[in-house]
Design an enzyme around this catalytic site. Structure first.
Site, PDB file in Angstrom:
ATOM      1  N   ARG A   1       4.879   1.563  -0.145  1.00  0.00           N
ATOM      2  CA  ARG A   1       4.527   0.948  -1.433  1.00  0.00           C
ATOM      3  C   ARG A   1       3.877  -0.431  -1.247  1.00  0.00           C
ATOM      4  O   ARG A   1       3.877  -0.992  -0.145  1.00  0.00           O
ATOM      5  CB  ARG A   1       5.783   0.862  -2.297  1.00  0.00           C
ATOM      6  CG  ARG A   1       6.340   2.230  -2.700  1.00  0.00           C
ATOM      7  CD  ARG A   1       7.699   2.121  -3.361  1.00  0.00           C
ATOM      8  NE  ARG A   1       7.653   1.261  -4.525  1.00  0.00           N
ATOM      9  CZ  ARG A   1       8.755   0.853  -5.177  1.00  0.00           C
ATOM     10  NH1 ARG A   1       9.957   1.217  -4.750  1.00  0.00           N
ATOM     11  NH2 ARG A   1       8.652   0.076  -6.240  1.00  0.00           N
TER      12      ARG A   1
ATOM     13  N   ALA B   1      27.629   2.495  12.281  1.00  0.00           N
ATOM     14  CA  ALA B   1      27.266   3.474  11.253  1.00  0.00           C
ATOM     15  C   ALA B   1      28.266   3.447  10.106  1.00  0.00           C
ATOM     16  O   ALA B   1      29.468   3.239  10.304  1.00  0.00           O
ATOM     17  CB  ALA B   1      27.207   4.860  11.878  1.00  0.00           C
TER      18      ALA B   1
ATOM     19  N   SER C   1      23.496   4.685  11.482  1.00  0.00           N
ATOM     20  CA  SER C   1      23.159   5.494  10.303  1.00  0.00           C
ATOM     21  C   SER C   1      24.014   5.113   9.094  1.00  0.00           C
ATOM     22  O   SER C   1      25.151   4.633   9.230  1.00  0.00           O
ATOM     23  CB  SER C   1      23.372   6.979  10.623  1.00  0.00           C
ATOM     24  OG  SER C   1      22.506   7.381  11.662  1.00  0.00           O
TER      25      SER C   1
ATOM     26  N   LEU D   1     -27.355  -1.467 -20.717  1.00  0.00           N
ATOM     27  CA  LEU D   1     -27.024  -1.002 -22.071  1.00  0.00           C
ATOM     28  C   LEU D   1     -25.748  -0.160 -22.011  1.00  0.00           C
ATOM     29  O   LEU D   1     -25.721   0.892 -21.378  1.00  0.00           O
ATOM     30  CB  LEU D   1     -28.185  -0.183 -22.638  1.00  0.00           C
ATOM     31  CG  LEU D   1     -29.564  -0.856 -22.585  1.00  0.00           C
ATOM     32  CD1 LEU D   1     -30.626   0.058 -23.188  1.00  0.00           C
ATOM     33  CD2 LEU D   1     -29.542  -2.206 -23.292  1.00  0.00           C
TER      34      LEU D   1
ATOM     35  N   ALA E   1      19.250   6.460  10.298  1.00  0.00           N
ATOM     36  CA  ALA E   1      19.021   7.331   9.142  1.00  0.00           C
ATOM     37  C   ALA E   1      19.930   6.945   7.988  1.00  0.00           C
ATOM     38  O   ALA E   1      21.097   6.622   8.171  1.00  0.00           O
ATOM     39  CB  ALA E   1      19.271   8.787   9.539  1.00  0.00           C
TER      40      ALA E   1
ATOM     41  N   ARG F   1     -19.164  12.545 -26.605  1.00  0.00           N
ATOM     42  CA  ARG F   1     -19.053  13.810 -25.875  1.00  0.00           C
ATOM     43  C   ARG F   1     -18.018  13.757 -24.751  1.00  0.00           C
ATOM     44  O   ARG F   1     -17.597  14.790 -24.231  1.00  0.00           O
ATOM     45  CB  ARG F   1     -20.425  14.220 -25.321  1.00  0.00           C
ATOM     46  CG  ARG F   1     -21.336  14.820 -26.378  1.00  0.00           C
ATOM     47  CD  ARG F   1     -22.690  15.184 -25.791  1.00  0.00           C
ATOM     48  NE  ARG F   1     -23.548  14.016 -25.637  1.00  0.00           N
ATOM     49  CZ  ARG F   1     -24.753  14.035 -25.076  1.00  0.00           C
ATOM     50  NH1 ARG F   1     -25.245  15.165 -24.591  1.00  0.00           N
ATOM     51  NH2 ARG F   1     -25.476  12.938 -24.987  1.00  0.00           N
TER      52      ARG F   1
ATOM     53  N   TYR G   1      18.472  -5.132  -5.394  1.00  0.00           N
ATOM     54  CA  TYR G   1      18.435  -5.428  -6.837  1.00  0.00           C
ATOM     55  C   TYR G   1      19.851  -5.503  -7.388  1.00  0.00           C
ATOM     56  O   TYR G   1      20.641  -4.563  -7.250  1.00  0.00           O
ATOM     57  CB  TYR G   1      17.632  -4.333  -7.543  1.00  0.00           C
ATOM     58  CG  TYR G   1      17.399  -4.551  -9.020  1.00  0.00           C
ATOM     59  CD1 TYR G   1      16.889  -5.762  -9.490  1.00  0.00           C
ATOM     60  CD2 TYR G   1      17.665  -3.548  -9.933  1.00  0.00           C
ATOM     61  CE1 TYR G   1      16.672  -5.957 -10.848  1.00  0.00           C
ATOM     62  CE2 TYR G   1      17.440  -3.734 -11.297  1.00  0.00           C
ATOM     63  CZ  TYR G   1      16.944  -4.935 -11.749  1.00  0.00           C
ATOM     64  OH  TYR G   1      16.725  -5.124 -13.092  1.00  0.00           O
TER      65      TYR G   1
END
Length: 454
Positions: free
Chosen positions: A335, A425, A407, A9, A382, A16, A389
């Site tokens: 992600r 780099a 880097s 049910l 780094a 509330r 995109y």
């Protein structure tokens, strides 16, 4: 146990809760209340589960359909006229069905399958037409009272209709019942002769007894199982109970939890022995964590699998597949779509998305690796960015095994880097690099005479 079907049910407005969301869609330990109830029933292998919907039914129906379970059927109670009226709406779904009917509410998310199984068995054991799940509580306010004649169930009286002496009774009705086929005739005799002018399902107990049928009870020793969720306070209390049960289960299974009062673990999480959870760990729904892992600091993990021996430090992980002996963090963001193979390292302030990183590769600091395939034993320096995109579409970067990326390198996708390449780099890579080549893509450094004007 005989075959049975269930009716849940779930038509009430749940005012509330003070929410735009139907009450049964509020989450407990990562899952909607109604899904937890359904899961408890499904473990007993019912023939069908009929869910009675009403308030904002389209929201609940959409979610139930997403479960893709053919046993779940939906009916509607367009006017909320009480629990007996709600059960009446399910009757057409049981045309020519002679089995027992388990009835419970969609807002009792802590009820255990074993308790429901014992209730169902008690019906036949007592040769009864109805058996009611009961519990003894210290504060019975708000619950229907179980009224007995010595040891036999006579009737159930709702709080608003109870006399002063009946209100002193501490054995309460959980709102969970199992009926035999006589329930459908009994429902026809229910009248709204009560303070709320509703059709009470509890009245069927007295009706069945007057027709010569027997009524029984089964008492659970765990009163928390039958606690309904009516407001946010109830929901918070249920979360506390569910978490306590989960923590106890993990501890007994060999997981170390440094401070049990300062971690959160979803009820469906699976964690292997010798794993250590430090204060602040938040393990949300759909997580599998292997053995001998370390989850340290305020780490959040959801919808992910983490292999044995991995270490997560102050990081956010969602929708990832992580293999053995992987080190993540501190402060990494992993992600959805990320796959990290054995011995991968993703270090501080690095982010991955839809990236497959093969074993022994490292993304040590301050890098973004998205829509990428990284081979084995690759060093990502780094500040490396995969520029995936172009303003309209996403493109992929592929980096071959054994490549060394210096880097502050930008990969303007789509690009394909051959095995064993060396990238200087500061380079911005816009073209494919053959295997074993050194790539330098930056402006030549020049020295000019310094001119100072007075």
């Amino acid at each position: 146990m005989k075959k049975f079907s269930a009716v849940i049910l779930a038509a009430g407005a749940g005012t509330r809760m003070k929410s735009a969301l139907p009450k049964v869609m509020h989450k407990l330990a990562g899952k909607p209340l109604i899904e937890r109830v359904i899961n408890s029933v499904l473990k007993l292998n019912p023939e069908n589960i009929v869910v009675v919907l009403g308030h904002k039914s389209e929201i609940v129906e959409k979610y139930l359909n997403s479960l893709n379970n053919k046993k779940i059927k939906i009916v509607y109670q367009n006017k909320q006229l009480g629990s007996a009226h709600a059960l009446m709406q399910a009757q057409p779904a049981f045309k020519n069905y002679g089995g027992n009917i388990l009835v419970l509410s969609g807002d009792v998310p802590l009820v255990q399958s074993a308790t429901l199984a014992a209730l169902i068995k008690s019906l036949d054991k007592n040769k009864a037409s109805v058996s009611v799940l009961a519990a003894t509580v210290n504060n019975p306010f708000g619950y229907g009272r179980i009224i007995k004649n010595e040891t036999l169930l006579e009737k159930i009286v709702e709080e608003k209709d109870a006399s002063a002496s009946e209100k002193l009774v501490k054995e309460i009705n959980s709102g969970i019942y199992v009926f035999d086929k006589n329930i459908w005739n009994a429902l026809l005799k229910v009248k709204p002769n009560n303070a709320k002018k509703e059709y009470y399902l509890t009245d069927t107990v007295e009706i069945l007894k007057k027709s010569g049928k027997k009524a029984a009870t089964y008492a659970t020793q765990n009163a928390f199982e039958v606690q309904g969720v009516n407001d946010r306070k109830d929901l918070a209390n249920a979360e506390k109970i569910a978490l306590k049960e989960k923590i106890a289960q993990l501890l007994s299974g060999g997981v170390t939890i440094i401070n049990p009062e300062n971690v959160y673990v979803s009820s469906d999480a699976k964690i292997g022995r010798d794993t250590v959870l430090y204060p602040g760990a938040f393990i949300a729904e759909n997580c599998v964590i292997g053995e001998s892992c370390v989850i340290e600091g305020a780490s959040f993990i959801k919808n992910s699998k983490i292999g044995d021996g991995s270490e997560i430090i102050y990081s956010y992980i969602n929708g990832a597949q992580i293999s053995k002996n992987v080190k993540i963090g501190p402060f990494a963001h992993i992600r959805p779509g990320t796959v990290l193979k054995d011995n991968v390292k993703v270090g501080n302030f690095s982010e991955t998305k839809k990236a497959v990183i093969a074993k022994n590769s490292k993304v040590n600091h301050l890098s973004y690796i998205g829509d990428a395939e990284i081979g084995e034993s690759v060093n990502i320096g780094a500040g490396t960015i995969t520029c995936n995109y172009d303003g309209k579409n996403k493109h992929q970067t592929v980096i071959g095994s054994g490549t060394f990326v210096g880097s502050n390198v930008n990969f303007v996708a789509p690009v394909n880097i051959g095995k064993g390449a060396l990238i200087a780099a500061g380079s911005t890579i816009t073209k494919d690099i053959p295997a074993g080549k050194l790539a330098i893509a930056r402006a030549r450094q020049e020295h000019k005479r310094k001119i100072i004007k007075n």
